[in-house]
Design an enzyme around this catalytic site. Structure first.
Site, PDB file in Angstrom:
ATOM      1  N   ARG A  60      15.436   6.297  40.212  1.00 30.99           N
ATOM      2  CA  ARG A  60      14.394   5.578  40.651  1.00 30.99           C
ATOM      3  C   ARG A  60      13.313   5.516  39.581  1.00 30.99           C
ATOM      4  O   ARG A  60      13.070   6.482  39.100  1.00 30.99           O
ATOM      5  CB  ARG A  60      13.732   6.193  42.097  1.00 30.99           C
ATOM      6  CG  ARG A  60      14.618   6.101  43.346  1.00 30.99           C
ATOM      7  CD  ARG A  60      13.803   6.170  44.717  1.00 30.99           C
ATOM      8  NE  ARG A  60      12.597   7.196  44.703  1.00 30.99           N
ATOM      9  CZ  ARG A  60      11.825   7.334  45.616  1.00 30.99           C
ATOM     10  NH1 ARG A  60      11.962   6.684  46.729  1.00 30.99           N
ATOM     11  NH2 ARG A  60      10.893   8.098  45.832  1.00 30.99           N
ATOM     12  N   THR A  98       7.688   2.148  40.588  1.00 28.25           N
ATOM     13  CA  THR A  98       8.197   0.940  41.640  1.00 28.25           C
ATOM     14  C   THR A  98       9.177   1.620  42.700  1.00 28.25           C
ATOM     15  O   THR A  98       9.313   0.959  43.793  1.00 28.25           O
ATOM     16  CB  THR A  98       9.149  -0.110  40.911  1.00 28.25           C
ATOM     17  OG1 THR A  98       9.896   0.353  40.293  1.00 28.25           O
ATOM     18  CG2 THR A  98       7.939  -0.685  39.765  1.00 28.25           C
ATOM     19  N   ASP A 147      10.898  16.524  45.879  1.00 28.38           N
ATOM     20  CA  ASP A 147      11.847  15.653  44.898  1.00 28.38           C
ATOM     21  C   ASP A 147      12.887  16.672  44.783  1.00 28.38           C
ATOM     22  O   ASP A 147      13.173  17.763  44.492  1.00 28.38           O
ATOM     23  CB  ASP A 147      11.154  15.641  43.552  1.00 28.38           C
ATOM     24  CG  ASP A 147      12.247  14.874  42.739  1.00 28.38           C
ATOM     25  OD1 ASP A 147      13.400  14.922  42.607  1.00 28.38           O
ATOM     26  OD2 ASP A 147      11.894  13.806  42.139  1.00 28.38           O
ATOM     27  N   ASP A 170      14.230  17.702  41.415  1.00 28.06           N
ATOM     28  CA  ASP A 170      13.522  18.677  40.788  1.00 28.06           C
ATOM     29  C   ASP A 170      13.564  20.056  41.303  1.00 28.06           C
ATOM     30  O   ASP A 170      13.691  21.026  40.567  1.00 28.06           O
ATOM     31  CB  ASP A 170      12.002  18.174  40.785  1.00 28.06           C
ATOM     32  CG  ASP A 170      11.690  16.932  39.646  1.00 28.06           C
ATOM     33  OD1 ASP A 170      12.461  16.735  39.081  1.00 28.06           O
ATOM     34  OD2 ASP A 170      10.604  16.449  39.884  1.00 28.06           O
TER      35      ASP A 170
HETATM   36  C1  PRP Z   1      16.390  10.631  44.572  1.00 23.24           C
HETATM   37  C2  PRP Z   1      17.527  10.938  45.479  1.00 23.24           C
HETATM   38  C3  PRP Z   1      17.958   9.305  45.770  1.00 23.24           C
HETATM   39  C4  PRP Z   1      16.860   8.587  45.571  1.00 23.24           C
HETATM   40  C5  PRP Z   1      16.718   8.084  47.013  1.00 23.24           C
HETATM   41  O1  PRP Z   1      16.930  10.372  43.135  1.00 23.24           O
HETATM   42  O2  PRP Z   1      18.486  11.906  44.990  1.00 23.24           O
HETATM   43  O3  PRP Z   1      19.203   9.074  44.667  1.00 23.24           O
HETATM   44  O4  PRP Z   1      16.044   9.237  44.938  1.00 23.24           O
HETATM   45  O5  PRP Z   1      15.635   7.220  46.838  1.00 23.24           O
HETATM   46  P1  PRP Z   1      15.631   5.722  47.355  1.00 23.24           P
HETATM   47  O6  PRP Z   1      16.381   5.990  48.929  1.00 23.24           O
HETATM   48  O7  PRP Z   1      14.156   5.404  47.691  1.00 23.24           O
HETATM   49  O8  PRP Z   1      16.557   5.022  46.372  1.00 23.24           O
HETATM   50  P2  PRP Z   1      16.109  10.247  41.852  1.00 23.24           P
HETATM   51  O9  PRP Z   1      15.866   8.694  41.507  1.00 23.24           O
HETATM   52  O10 PRP Z   1      14.466  10.698  42.093  1.00 23.24           O
HETATM   53  O11 PRP Z   1      16.872  10.951  40.783  1.00 23.24           O
HETATM   54  P3  PRP Z   1      17.334  12.273  40.254  1.00 23.24           P
HETATM   55  O12 PRP Z   1      18.272  12.650  41.448  1.00 23.24           O
HETATM   56  O13 PRP Z   1      17.759  12.043  38.958  1.00 23.24           O
HETATM   57  O14 PRP Z   1      16.016  13.292  40.504  1.00 23.24           O
HETATM   58  N1  URA Z   2      14.097  11.372  46.425  1.00 24.25           N
HETATM   59  C1  URA Z   2      13.579  12.398  46.643  1.00 24.25           C
HETATM   60  O1  URA Z   2      13.998  13.404  45.927  1.00 24.25           O
HETATM   61  N2  URA Z   2      12.732  12.763  47.659  1.00 24.25           N
HETATM   62  C2  URA Z   2      12.360  12.046  48.276  1.00 24.25           C
HETATM   63  O2  URA Z   2      11.301  12.329  49.166  1.00 24.25           O
HETATM   64  C3  URA Z   2      12.442  10.547  48.128  1.00 24.25           C
HETATM   65  C4  URA Z   2      13.243  10.303  46.961  1.00 24.25           C
END
Ligand code: PRP
Ligand code: URA
Length: 206
Positions: free
Chosen positions: A102, A106, A198, A201
């Site tokens: 993400r 945005t 997150d 993280d």
């Molecule tokens: C997080 C999570 C999902 C997404 C959900 O990933 O693991 O893939 O956000 O959000 P959405 O429903 O609004 O699309 P992120 O993009 O933070 O990546 P990461 O797993 O690498 O931290």
């Molecule tokens: N991705 C995450 O890891 N946490 C949230 O709350 C939303 C998106």
């Protein structure tokens, strides 16, 4: 679209610890694996079985073994936290990967990697992504899997927002969702409330 909220005291207990900001990454990883086991057990409840004969030490008997080809697709990064639990229960599963991220301002997902087994059409495909927030990432992954031949995809999430479920209902109505919780909603940064922060993280200590 079918939405299954997996209600179980053990799920509640793990969720409580996952949500706690004081939970360290090493414990968070164990908890993610534990709740995934419970979700996988529920999401595989209707997989087909085939009968065969085996010899026990005492006699021949009929047994039933899993007859489905199963593919698990964790969404990088956070979905990796669910893969060990999945493979513990379905060790014969094939594994593919979807890389989605993400945008921090945005909250729109971008696809940066994919590697999935061939012939998804003949498989039961489980998408592993613990957070269903806006639904943009899951929708992109499910649509991507459909383009690659998957016929119906089961999303395993740990925490879902109503906004994400609504989006999936409108764009991928044939998918189904298994989640441990449906939370209140999203904040202005598109994080789930109360959520658990997150996931990636916290899982990787970044
Ligand atoms: C997080 C999570 C999902 C997404 C959900 O990933 O693991 O893939 O956000 O959000 P959405 O429903 O609004 O699309 P992120 O993009 O933070 O990546 P990461 O797993 O690498 O931290
Ligand atoms: N991705 C995450 O890891 N946490 C949230 O709350 C939303 C998106």
């Amino acid at each position: 679209m079918d939405v299954h909220v997996v209600r179980h005291p053990l799920v509640e207990d793990v969720l409580a610890a996952l949500r706690d900001r004081r939970t360290s990454s090493d414990v968070f990883r164990q908890l993610a694996r534990r709740v995934s086991l419970l979700l996988v057990a529920e999401a595989t409840r209707d997989l087909p079985l085939a009968e065969s004969a085996i010899d026990t030490p005492l006699e021949t008997t009929t047994v039933r073994r899993l007859a489905a080809r199963v593919v698990a697709v964790p969404v990088l990064r956070a979905g990796l936290g669910m893969l060990d639990g999945f493979l513990e229960l379905v060790p014969q599963a094939q594994v593919g990967y979807f890389g989605l991220e993400r945008d921090e301002t945005t909250a729109v997902a971008r696809r940066y990697y994919e590697k999935v087994p061939k012939d998804l059409g003949g498989a039961v495909v489980f998408l592993l992504d613990p957070m269903l927030a806006t639904g943009g990432s899951a929708a992109m992954a499910i649509e991507g899997l459909a383009e690659l031949g998957a016929r119906s995809v089961r999303l395993l999430s740990i925490v879902a927002a109503p906004e994400g479920i609504a989006l999936l209902r409108s764009v991928v109505p044939d998918a189904s969702v298994y989640t441990a919780a449906i939370d209140r909603g999203l904040n202005d940064r598109k994080f789930i409330l109360p959520g658990l922060g997150d996931f990636g993280d916290r899982l990787f200590g970044t």
